[in-house]
Motif scaffolding. Structure first.
Motif, mmCIF file in Angstrom:
data_model
loop_
_atom_site.group_PDB
_atom_site.id
_atom_site.type_symbol
_atom_site.label_atom_id
_atom_site.label_comp_id
_atom_site.label_asym_id
_atom_site.label_seq_id
_atom_site.Cartn_x
_atom_site.Cartn_y
_atom_site.Cartn_z
ATOM 1 N N ALA A 172 -25.154 -15.133 -67.666
ATOM 2 C CA ALA A 172 -25.206 -15.220 -66.209
ATOM 3 C C ALA A 172 -25.271 -13.869 -65.505
ATOM 4 O O ALA A 172 -25.969 -13.721 -64.501
ATOM 5 N N PHE A 173 -24.558 -12.866 -66.032
ATOM 6 C CA PHE A 173 -24.407 -11.618 -65.291
ATOM 7 C C PHE A 173 -24.853 -10.377 -66.058
ATOM 8 O O PHE A 173 -24.834 -9.276 -65.516
ATOM 9 N N GLY A 174 -25.236 -10.553 -67.322
ATOM 10 C CA GLY A 174 -25.713 -9.420 -68.096
ATOM 11 C C GLY A 174 -24.590 -8.593 -68.696
ATOM 12 O O GLY A 174 -23.409 -8.826 -68.457
ATOM 13 N N TRP A 175 -24.985 -7.627 -69.510
ATOM 14 C CA TRP A 175 -24.045 -6.787 -70.249
ATOM 15 C C TRP A 175 -23.955 -5.435 -69.576
ATOM 16 O O TRP A 175 -24.962 -4.878 -69.141
ATOM 17 N N GLY A 176 -22.753 -4.896 -69.466
ATOM 18 C CA GLY A 176 -22.614 -3.587 -68.847
ATOM 19 C C GLY A 176 -21.185 -3.108 -68.897
ATOM 20 O O GLY A 176 -20.295 -3.762 -69.463
ATOM 21 N N ASP A 177 -20.957 -1.935 -68.310
ATOM 22 C CA ASP A 177 -19.613 -1.363 -68.276
ATOM 23 C C ASP A 177 -18.691 -2.234 -67.429
ATOM 24 O O ASP A 177 -19.126 -3.020 -66.587
ATOM 25 N N VAL A 178 -17.400 -2.071 -67.657
ATOM 26 C CA VAL A 178 -16.401 -2.781 -66.863
ATOM 27 C C VAL A 178 -16.140 -2.006 -65.575
ATOM 28 O O VAL A 178 -15.857 -0.809 -65.600
ATOM 29 N N GLU A 179 -16.251 -2.702 -64.467
ATOM 30 C CA GLU A 179 -15.911 -2.117 -63.176
ATOM 31 C C GLU A 179 -14.471 -2.488 -62.840
ATOM 32 O O GLU A 179 -14.113 -3.658 -62.846
ATOM 33 N N LEU A 180 -13.677 -1.475 -62.541
ATOM 34 C CA LEU A 180 -12.274 -1.719 -62.220
ATOM 35 C C LEU A 180 -12.133 -2.093 -60.749
ATOM 36 O O LEU A 180 -12.860 -1.567 -59.897
ATOM 37 N N PRO A 181 -11.220 -2.995 -60.420
ATOM 38 C CA PRO A 181 -11.026 -3.404 -59.022
ATOM 39 C C PRO A 181 -10.646 -2.234 -58.118
ATOM 40 O O PRO A 181 -10.977 -2.233 -56.930
ATOM 41 N N THR A 182 -9.966 -1.257 -58.679
ATOM 42 C CA THR A 182 -9.517 -0.111 -57.892
ATOM 43 C C THR A 182 -10.554 1.007 -57.840
ATOM 44 O O THR A 182 -10.300 2.062 -57.257
ATOM 45 N N GLY A 183 -11.715 0.780 -58.458
ATOM 46 C CA GLY A 183 -12.755 1.786 -58.491
ATOM 47 C C GLY A 183 -12.876 2.430 -59.857
ATOM 48 O O GLY A 183 -11.916 2.474 -60.628
ATOM 49 N N GLY A 184 -14.080 2.910 -60.158
ATOM 50 C CA GLY A 184 -14.311 3.514 -61.458
ATOM 51 C C GLY A 184 -14.806 2.490 -62.462
ATOM 52 O O GLY A 184 -14.800 1.273 -62.208
ATOM 53 N N THR A 185 -15.240 2.973 -63.605
ATOM 54 C CA THR A 185 -15.758 2.099 -64.650
ATOM 55 C C THR A 185 -15.168 2.487 -66.003
ATOM 56 O O THR A 185 -14.670 3.597 -66.186
ATOM 57 N N VAL A 186 -15.257 1.543 -66.928
ATOM 58 C CA VAL A 186 -14.848 1.775 -68.312
ATOM 59 C C VAL A 186 -16.059 1.501 -69.190
ATOM 60 O O VAL A 186 -16.632 0.412 -69.108
ATOM 61 N N PRO A 187 -16.489 2.452 -70.006
ATOM 62 C CA PRO A 187 -17.672 2.236 -70.855
ATOM 63 C C PRO A 187 -17.504 1.028 -71.770
ATOM 64 O O PRO A 187 -16.381 0.647 -72.114
ATOM 65 N N VAL A 188 -18.637 0.453 -72.177
ATOM 66 C CA VAL A 188 -18.615 -0.767 -72.983
ATOM 67 C C VAL A 188 -17.799 -0.591 -74.252
ATOM 68 O O VAL A 188 -16.971 -1.453 -74.611
ATOM 69 N N GLY A 189 -17.999 0.504 -74.970
ATOM 70 C CA GLY A 189 -17.278 0.717 -76.223
ATOM 71 C C GLY A 189 -15.776 0.734 -76.017
ATOM 72 O O GLY A 189 -15.018 0.076 -76.749
ATOM 73 N N THR A 190 -15.328 1.478 -75.010
ATOM 74 C CA THR A 190 -13.894 1.532 -74.703
ATOM 75 C C THR A 190 -13.401 0.182 -74.211
ATOM 76 O O THR A 190 -12.295 -0.260 -74.557
ATOM 77 N N ALA A 191 -14.237 -0.488 -73.404
ATOM 78 C CA ALA A 191 -13.845 -1.788 -72.848
ATOM 79 C C ALA A 191 -13.630 -2.827 -73.948
ATOM 80 O O ALA A 191 -12.718 -3.651 -73.861
ATOM 81 N N LEU A 192 -14.460 -2.793 -74.976
ATOM 82 C CA LEU A 192 -14.293 -3.737 -76.081
ATOM 83 C C LEU A 192 -12.979 -3.486 -76.814
ATOM 84 O O LEU A 192 -12.300 -4.428 -77.239
#
Length: 275
Positions: free
Chosen positions: A144-164
């Motif tokens: 539905a939404f595709g694959w990508g980095d995690v976006e944090l609610p407070t701002g900023g992102t977490v890369p896919v590898g770290t997010a997994l």
């Protein structure tokens, strides 16, 4: 052939017995369908708008990983509790309700072995249930939404590898946090002949714990409530993982679980089996 205790009630037999029960199929059906229901809800309602307080729902449609985190967040407090309580609370009480428990013991299966085999299988199904939700959410979120980095609610992102890696931590902690629910449901299962009473009792006590947790006047006493640290896995979404809350939550959950499991075995050893 001589009688051998280890040959009685093998795990594969108990696994098949529990898998064929309607509650097993129903529980997995709900857990596997929920992510797709949530996807449909987001597609119909559109992207969630920003709220006054940043939350996972604000970024739920940003990527598959965000969607899986949101699905786990909305399910932790009730749906996963019900699923775990269902598997662990129904396992012995249903046998008593069907008047088949005494026939299992007459096989003869030693009481401790019967209880251990049932507990292992019930916990196994509970683990699969807890893990099936985020895994199916990843599949639904990818579609539905595709694959990508995690976006944090407070701002900023977490890369896919770290997010997994963080997702693995979150899933592991969720399993540990549900141990207290499993143990409570299992204790009630060996205490009553009513599966509904065992499952409902465990869920009800979790609800009471959540209510008490909202009473701020209790202060630091809330730290000892079994559900107080249920959402401590949110600390894994910080730029640097905060382990303090999860360590406390794991210690509380494991401690309660060990005591409740011990009480369940003691209760079953001394119980008169008449059904």
């Amino acid at each position: 052939m001589t009688y051998q205790v280890r040959r009685t009630l093998p795990l594969r037999v108990e696994t098949v017995r529990q898998f064929r029960r309607r509650r097993t199929l129903f529980a997995f059906a709900v857990l596997l369908l929920l992510p797709w229901v949530l996807v449909a809800a987001f597609k119909i309602g559109g992207d969630p708008g920003p709220d006054s307080v940043p939350s996972l729902v604000d970024v739920a449609t940003s990527s598959a990983l965000n969607f899986a985190l949101f699905a786990l967040f909305v399910s932790t407090g009730f749906l996963l509790v019900v699923a775990v309580a269902l598997f662990c609370g129904d396992t012995v009480a249903s046998e008593a309700g069907w008047s088949s428990l005494r026939y299992l013991l007459a096989a003869p299966v030693p009481r401790d072995r019967l209880l251990r085999q049932k507990l292992i299988v019930a916990l196994g199904y509970a683990v699969v249930a807890v893990l099936s939700l985020p895994l199916m959410s990843l599949v639904a979120g990818t579609v539905a939404f595709g694959w990508g980095d995690v976006e944090l609610p407070t701002g900023g992102t977490v890369p896919v590898g770290t997010a997994l890696q963080r997702m693995a931590i979150i899933a592991g902690y969720s399993l540990v946090a549900q141990l207290v629910v499993a143990a409570l449901a299992f204790l009630l299962s060996v205490t009553t002949d009513s599966p509904l009473g065992a499952v409902g009792g465990a869920v009800g006590l979790v609800i009471v714990s959540n209510i008490l947790d909202a009473v701020t006047a209790l202060g630091s006493l809330r730290d000892f409530l079994p559900t107080h640290w249920m959402y401590a896995w949110m600390d894994a979404l910080q730029p640097d993982v905060e382990w303090t809350g999860m360590a406390k939550g794991a210690a509380i959950s494991v401690s309660y679980a060990l005591v409740l499991f011990a009480l369940a075995f003691r209760r079953f050893r001394n119980r008169d089996i008449v059904s």
